[in-house]
Write a protein that holds these residues in place. Sequence first.
Motif, PDB file in Angstrom:
ATOM      1  N   GLY A   2     -20.461 -85.726  76.802  1.00 52.73           N
ATOM      2  CA  GLY A   2     -19.955 -84.559  76.092  1.00 52.73           C
ATOM      3  C   GLY A   2     -20.491 -84.444  74.680  1.00 52.73           C
ATOM      4  N   ASN A   3     -19.891 -83.515  73.927  1.00 48.22           N
ATOM      5  CA  ASN A   3     -20.251 -83.248  72.537  1.00 48.22           C
ATOM      6  C   ASN A   3     -19.066 -83.548  71.632  1.00 48.22           C
ATOM      7  N   ILE A  57     -26.916 -88.492  67.082  1.00 47.61           N
ATOM      8  CA  ILE A  57     -25.917 -88.266  66.033  1.00 47.61           C
ATOM      9  C   ILE A  57     -26.604 -87.698  64.795  1.00 47.61           C
ATOM     10  N   TYR A  58     -25.973 -86.688  64.208  1.00 44.27           N
ATOM     11  CA  TYR A  58     -26.464 -86.081  62.977  1.00 44.27           C
ATOM     12  C   TYR A  58     -25.355 -86.067  61.922  1.00 44.27           C
ATOM     13  N   ASN A  59     -25.751 -85.995  60.656  1.00 40.21           N
ATOM     14  CA  ASN A  59     -24.843 -85.668  59.553  1.00 40.21           C
ATOM     15  C   ASN A  59     -23.608 -86.571  59.505  1.00 40.21           C
ATOM     16  N   PHE A  66     -29.560 -81.163  58.437  1.00 45.36           N
ATOM     17  CA  PHE A  66     -29.672 -80.638  59.784  1.00 45.36           C
ATOM     18  C   PHE A  66     -28.546 -79.656  60.069  1.00 45.36           C
ATOM     19  N   ASP A  67     -28.856 -78.540  60.676  1.00 47.78           N
ATOM     20  CA  ASP A  67     -27.859 -77.546  61.068  1.00 47.78           C
ATOM     21  C   ASP A  67     -27.538 -77.733  62.549  1.00 47.78           C
ATOM     22  N   PRO A  68     -26.355 -78.283  62.875  1.00 50.27           N
ATOM     23  CA  PRO A  68     -26.053 -78.586  64.279  1.00 50.27           C
ATOM     24  C   PRO A  68     -25.854 -77.365  65.157  1.00 50.27           C
ATOM     25  N   LEU A  90     -27.952 -76.862  68.154  1.00 50.15           N
ATOM     26  CA  LEU A  90     -27.821 -77.715  69.340  1.00 50.15           C
ATOM     27  C   LEU A  90     -27.163 -76.999  70.514  1.00 50.15           C
ATOM     28  N   GLY A  91     -26.466 -75.920  70.258  1.00 48.34           N
ATOM     29  CA  GLY A  91     -25.785 -75.215  71.342  1.00 48.34           C
ATOM     30  C   GLY A  91     -24.518 -74.559  70.860  1.00 48.34           C
ATOM     31  N   ILE A  92     -23.858 -73.829  71.742  1.00 45.59           N
ATOM     32  CA  ILE A  92     -22.727 -72.995  71.335  1.00 45.59           C
ATOM     33  C   ILE A  92     -21.500 -73.808  70.942  1.00 45.59           C
ATOM     34  N   PHE A  93     -21.394 -75.044  71.363  1.00 41.86           N
ATOM     35  CA  PHE A  93     -20.240 -75.854  70.979  1.00 41.86           C
ATOM     36  C   PHE A  93     -20.219 -76.110  69.478  1.00 41.86           C
TER      37      PHE A  93
END
Length: 448
Positions: free
Chosen positions: A243-244, A308-310, A417-419, A422-425
Amino acid sequence: MKTRNLFTGIILGITLVFGACTIQEDNIGDITINEGGGTGTTSGAVILEGQITENRTLTSSEVYELRGGVSVVDGVTLTIEAGTRIIAGNTGGVFAYLAIEQGAKIIAEGTASQPIVFTSNKSTPNPGDWGGLLLAGKAPINRGTTATTEVANLTYGGTDPADNSGVLRYVRLEYTGGKINEKAEYNGLSLYGVGNGTTLEYIQAFNGNDDGIEFFGGTVNLKYAIVTGAGDDSFDWTDGWVGNGQFWIAQQTSAAGDKGIEADNLESTPNAAPFSNPTLSNITLIGAEDGDGENKGIEFRAGTKVTIYNTIIKAFSDKGIEVDDDQTLINLNNNEVIVRNSIIDNENSFDLDHGGATVDLADFATFNNYSTDGSGAPFNTAGTSIPDVDPDNDEFVISGFRGTYQFTVAVDGVDNFDPSTLGIFFDAANYVGALQEGDTWTSDWTRL
């Protein structure tokens, strides 16, 4: 967003979290936590026990008490109104818990001003007073098509990644983690094969005896989550969770604790498919010394993959990030264990299984990770100073947690980084950590 704002995120992650709490607090060691809670009486409580076999609504006008194992069975929905309080303990050594079985649903939608609270039934509560909340779904795992939970004997897993176990929103779980034996304890929130049709937002696990929130496979996503004072790991995953997660905070206390995140694929079969492979952003992990000198920010092991970011990792007594086991190192070298645009402000920043890796997460040019040795000077783990390209040599003060720290930022002009890409979540949040200036998502419903 530039480096200056990236470091500002540390300050905010430390000083703003729980800033709106008004509960009376006590000091234990060098960490402030709250030892209140519980009710001291079960008089007048509506008793819940055994199986819930038809749709039921718990109302905020009542207090409910769990006795023993309480299970919502296949096809049944348990609805819990905002502001409802549920107490639990143990009877004759049998810990109370609430389980949402495969095919069942829980609809627990609190609000910031009226959270749904599960807590101890004791007047002087302690970690481990009761079990916890368990959800079992039909999403894929890597122990086989299905498996049985280590507590409560629930079946979990399956072939439906979009399985829906309901909604948890503004829910607080206090004093969980009843210990059955040396190998089995309840977590605050246990997610067994839960699918991404389930909504998990604004959840706090407070002063539990074991892990705060643990994923056992599945595809479920988690946003706005806080674990305070976990006796073991704050966040944990295994069994192929894919998951996210975004906006997570872990805050250890000096009473107990192990890792901010413990991340496994499958201990017995590290290359089991599907691999654990979550994507996370905007995480704040704040450690504390509990006396053993072994607390770690994150440990990746047993074959997990991850991106993993930020993220902020600070004040853990052992290591910031450790990567263990052969399969995990294979994943790292294949760029399938990725930590980027993060700050590891820790005594020991990275331990890649004592040199068994060809990829160095401290390589600033590749990963944009800042690390320090605890003295305040940014550097990479090879000991080479990051070139100073900022003529102003800006200084930043980190305060509000275990003293005040000051150091010089050695790099500027680097975008975070702008997450949201990565997708709509994921929300747009190109800053480090779980909070930025003006954020109020921790207000009112959380506690220290």
